[in-house]
Design a protein around this motif. Structure first.
Motif, PDB file in Angstrom:
ATOM      1  N   UNK A   7       0.847  -1.187   0.000  1.00  0.00           N
ATOM      2  CA  UNK A   7       0.000   0.000   0.000  1.00  0.00           C
ATOM      3  C   UNK A   7       0.886   1.241   0.000  1.00  0.00           C
ATOM      4  N   UNK A   8       0.300   2.394  -0.344  1.00  0.00           N
ATOM      5  CA  UNK A   8       1.030   3.649  -0.422  1.00  0.00           C
ATOM      6  C   UNK A   8       0.559   4.591   0.674  1.00  0.00           C
ATOM      7  N   UNK A   9       1.509   5.196   1.366  1.00  0.00           N
ATOM      8  CA  UNK A   9       1.201   6.197   2.386  1.00  0.00           C
ATOM      9  C   UNK A   9       0.664   7.441   1.678  1.00  0.00           C
ATOM     10  N   UNK A  10      -0.483   7.961   2.121  1.00  0.00           N
ATOM     11  CA  UNK A  10      -1.069   9.136   1.471  1.00  0.00           C
ATOM     12  C   UNK A  10      -0.308  10.412   1.786  1.00  0.00           C
ATOM     13  N   UNK A  15       5.858   3.367  -0.599  1.00  0.00           N
ATOM     14  CA  UNK A  15       5.182   2.085  -0.755  1.00  0.00           C
ATOM     15  C   UNK A  15       5.761   1.108   0.269  1.00  0.00           C
ATOM     16  N   UNK A  16       4.851   0.529   1.071  1.00  0.00           N
ATOM     17  CA  UNK A  16       5.269  -0.391   2.122  1.00  0.00           C
ATOM     18  C   UNK A  16       4.258  -1.513   2.240  1.00  0.00           C
ATOM     19  N   UNK A  17       4.628  -2.520   3.001  1.00  0.00           N
ATOM     20  CA  UNK A  17       3.720  -3.623   3.269  1.00  0.00           C
ATOM     21  C   UNK A  17       2.496  -3.096   4.017  1.00  0.00           C
ATOM     22  N   UNK A  18       1.361  -3.640   3.695  1.00  0.00           N
ATOM     23  CA  UNK A  18       0.107  -3.249   4.349  1.00  0.00           C
ATOM     24  C   UNK A  18       0.205  -3.415   5.868  1.00  0.00           C
ATOM     25  N   UNK A  42      -7.485   4.535   3.725  1.00  0.00           N
ATOM     26  CA  UNK A  42      -6.196   5.067   3.305  1.00  0.00           C
ATOM     27  C   UNK A  42      -5.158   4.608   4.331  1.00  0.00           C
ATOM     28  N   UNK A  43      -3.897   4.677   3.935  1.00  0.00           N
ATOM     29  CA  UNK A  43      -2.826   4.196   4.791  1.00  0.00           C
ATOM     30  C   UNK A  43      -1.810   5.291   5.054  1.00  0.00           C
ATOM     31  N   UNK A  44      -1.219   5.255   6.257  1.00  0.00           N
ATOM     32  CA  UNK A  44      -0.179   6.197   6.663  1.00  0.00           C
ATOM     33  C   UNK A  44       0.996   5.432   7.254  1.00  0.00           C
ATOM     34  N   UNK A  45       2.204   5.938   6.999  1.00  0.00           N
ATOM     35  CA  UNK A  45       3.382   5.389   7.662  1.00  0.00           C
ATOM     36  C   UNK A  45       3.234   5.616   9.161  1.00  0.00           C
ATOM     37  N   UNK A  46       3.743   4.694   9.963  1.00  0.00           N
ATOM     38  CA  UNK A  46       3.662   4.886  11.412  1.00  0.00           C
ATOM     39  C   UNK A  46       4.751   5.839  11.907  1.00  0.00           C
ATOM     40  N   UNK A  47       4.657   7.088  11.466  1.00  0.00           N
ATOM     41  CA  UNK A  47       5.619   8.104  11.905  1.00  0.00           C
ATOM     42  C   UNK A  47       4.861   9.391  12.213  1.00  0.00           C
ATOM     43  N   UNK A  48       5.359  10.126  13.182  1.00  0.00           N
ATOM     44  CA  UNK A  48       4.689  11.375  13.553  1.00  0.00           C
ATOM     45  C   UNK A  48       4.719  12.380  12.405  1.00  0.00           C
ATOM     46  N   UNK A  49       5.773  12.337  11.566  1.00  0.00           N
ATOM     47  CA  UNK A  49       5.860  13.260  10.435  1.00  0.00           C
ATOM     48  C   UNK A  49       4.708  13.037   9.447  1.00  0.00           C
ATOM     49  N   UNK A  50       4.449  11.783   9.107  1.00  0.00           N
ATOM     50  CA  UNK A  50       3.369  11.484   8.163  1.00  0.00           C
ATOM     51  C   UNK A  50       1.997  11.798   8.760  1.00  0.00           C
TER      52      UNK A  50
END
Length: 93
Positions: A7-10, A15-18, A42-50
């Protein structure tokens, strides 16, 4: 080897694993939830920046088809930060 969905972080477009990403979903009732739920997501990276970028730029509005609906952005941000801390605690154990 089993297939792993990508999936892609919005926010950052990485692009990372779901399984590595946080999911924000819209229920059929129009409610926005963090975590697994039926409906658009929708998907987000597990980071405070994203997370901060997604909240600041409102990047989830279009893909979730929120339109003019009111989203409690403060509640959503706190839920995402809570999910982020839970995710980091899982990685440590």
């Amino acid at each position: 080897m089993p297939h792993v969905p990508i999936r892609t972080c919005v926010a950052c477009k990485a692009k990372r694993s779901k399984l590595e990403l946080l999911r924000i979903g819209k229920t059929k009732a129009g409610e926005v939830k963090v975590g697994e739920s039926e409906g658009r997501g929708v998907y987000l990276c597990p980071s405070s920046e994203c997370i901060e970028k997604a909240i600041r730029k409102r990047v989830i509005v279009y893909p979730l088809r929120l339109g003019n609906s009111s989203v409690d952005w403060k509640r959503l941000e706190s839920e995402l930060m809570k999910a982020l801390s839970e995710n980091s605690n899982k990685e440590r154990t």
